[in-house]
Design an enzyme around this catalytic site. Structure first.
Site, PDB file in Angstrom:
ATOM      1  N   CYS A  36      15.626  38.894 -11.205  1.00  0.00           N
ATOM      2  CA  CYS A  36      14.942  38.315 -10.042  1.00  0.00           C
ATOM      3  C   CYS A  36      15.762  37.200  -9.398  1.00  0.00           C
ATOM      4  O   CYS A  36      15.851  37.130  -8.165  1.00  0.00           O
ATOM      5  CB  CYS A  36      13.566  37.791 -10.435  1.00  0.00           C
ATOM      6  SG  CYS A  36      12.386  39.095 -10.830  1.00  0.00           S
ATOM      7  N   HIS A  43      18.602  38.766  -7.463  1.00  0.00           N
ATOM      8  CA  HIS A  43      18.075  39.460  -6.289  1.00  0.00           C
ATOM      9  C   HIS A  43      17.735  38.462  -5.182  1.00  0.00           C
ATOM     10  O   HIS A  43      18.132  38.638  -4.029  1.00  0.00           O
ATOM     11  CB  HIS A  43      16.826  40.254  -6.709  1.00  0.00           C
ATOM     12  CG  HIS A  43      16.144  40.974  -5.603  1.00  0.00           C
ATOM     13  ND1 HIS A  43      16.304  42.316  -5.394  1.00  0.00           N
ATOM     14  CD2 HIS A  43      15.290  40.545  -4.643  1.00  0.00           C
ATOM     15  CE1 HIS A  43      15.575  42.683  -4.348  1.00  0.00           C
ATOM     16  NE2 HIS A  43      14.944  41.627  -3.873  1.00  0.00           N
ATOM     17  N   GLU A  44      17.021  37.399  -5.530  1.00  0.00           N
ATOM     18  CA  GLU A  44      16.591  36.422  -4.520  1.00  0.00           C
ATOM     19  C   GLU A  44      17.751  35.561  -4.030  1.00  0.00           C
ATOM     20  O   GLU A  44      17.818  35.220  -2.846  1.00  0.00           O
ATOM     21  CB  GLU A  44      15.445  35.556  -5.050  1.00  0.00           C
ATOM     22  CG  GLU A  44      14.205  36.325  -5.494  1.00  0.00           C
ATOM     23  CD  GLU A  44      13.589  37.263  -4.471  1.00  0.00           C
ATOM     24  OE1 GLU A  44      13.952  37.239  -3.274  1.00  0.00           O
ATOM     25  OE2 GLU A  44      12.718  38.059  -4.859  1.00  0.00           O
ATOM     26  N   ILE A  45      18.687  35.209  -4.892  1.00  0.00           N
ATOM     27  CA  ILE A  45      19.856  34.446  -4.452  1.00  0.00           C
ATOM     28  C   ILE A  45      20.709  35.299  -3.511  1.00  0.00           C
ATOM     29  O   ILE A  45      21.230  34.794  -2.514  1.00  0.00           O
ATOM     30  CB  ILE A  45      20.652  33.888  -5.653  1.00  0.00           C
ATOM     31  CG1 ILE A  45      19.828  32.785  -6.343  1.00  0.00           C
ATOM     32  CG2 ILE A  45      22.020  33.358  -5.213  1.00  0.00           C
ATOM     33  CD1 ILE A  45      20.377  32.322  -7.681  1.00  0.00           C
ATOM     34  N   LEU A  79      19.124  34.940  -0.208  1.00  0.00           N
ATOM     35  CA  LEU A  79      19.452  33.638   0.385  1.00  0.00           C
ATOM     36  C   LEU A  79      20.865  33.621   0.952  1.00  0.00           C
ATOM     37  O   LEU A  79      21.148  32.890   1.905  1.00  0.00           O
ATOM     38  CB  LEU A  79      19.277  32.521  -0.645  1.00  0.00           C
ATOM     39  CG  LEU A  79      17.851  32.292  -1.147  1.00  0.00           C
ATOM     40  CD1 LEU A  79      17.855  31.281  -2.291  1.00  0.00           C
ATOM     41  CD2 LEU A  79      16.932  31.850  -0.021  1.00  0.00           C
TER      42      LEU A  79
END
Length: 163
Positions: A130, A133-135, A138
């Protein structure tokens, strides 16, 4: 807190890199609360401010089986393992389609908390997936960019078909 609209693929803003968070405290907590409510309604387990069209380096995670919200301002990966793991991924910006991706099994992430204090965290398993994925989001890297061209085209066709 209000549930906000989520940008949908292929919105070009999903490929823009976010700017660092500079305002901590109440403004950041309010945005994080909106992110959390929007993510739960989607539903999802992770979301970034750019998913809402807000180009700030903020993500919140709420993993299954945990009774806690994880908030990361200005996160960045400082180390990743050579060992990799496969995981099925998707996005709140592309609901209804998933595909298997391969990512490092463990990572170390430097970030700031809701008050701006610098933190470091090591993660493995679902948390490591996660965070990566989120970085990526960003950094302006939409998850399907990590797929081979053939898999990416198939995912896009499946998404377009269900719309």
């Amino acid at each position: 807190m209000p549930i906000r609209p989520i940008l949908r693929f292929p919105d070009p803003r999903l490929r823009l890199a976010a700017e660092p968070v500079t305002a901590f405290g109440a403004p950041l907590e309010a945005l994080a609360a909106d992110l959390l409510d929007t993510m739960r309604a989607a539903p999802g387990i992770g979301i970034t401010a750019p998913h809402l069209g807000i180009l700030q380096r903020l993500t919140v995670l709420e993993l299954p089986g945990e009774n806690r919200l994880r908030l990361y301002a200005n996160p960045r990966i400082t180390w990743s393992s050579e060992e990799v793991q496969d995981h099925i991924e998707g996005s709140v910006s592309m609901p209804g389609v998933t595909e298997t991706l391969q990512r490092p099994a463990r990572v170390r992430v430097a970030y700031q908390d809701k008050d701006g204090a610098r933190q470091t965290e090591e993660a493995d398993g679902l948390l490591a997936i996660c965070l990566q994925h989120e970085i990526d989001q960003l950094d302006g890297i939409f998850w399907i960019q990590r797929l081979s061209r053939l898999k990416r085209e198939r995912v896009i066709k499946r998404f377009e078909k269900q719309r």
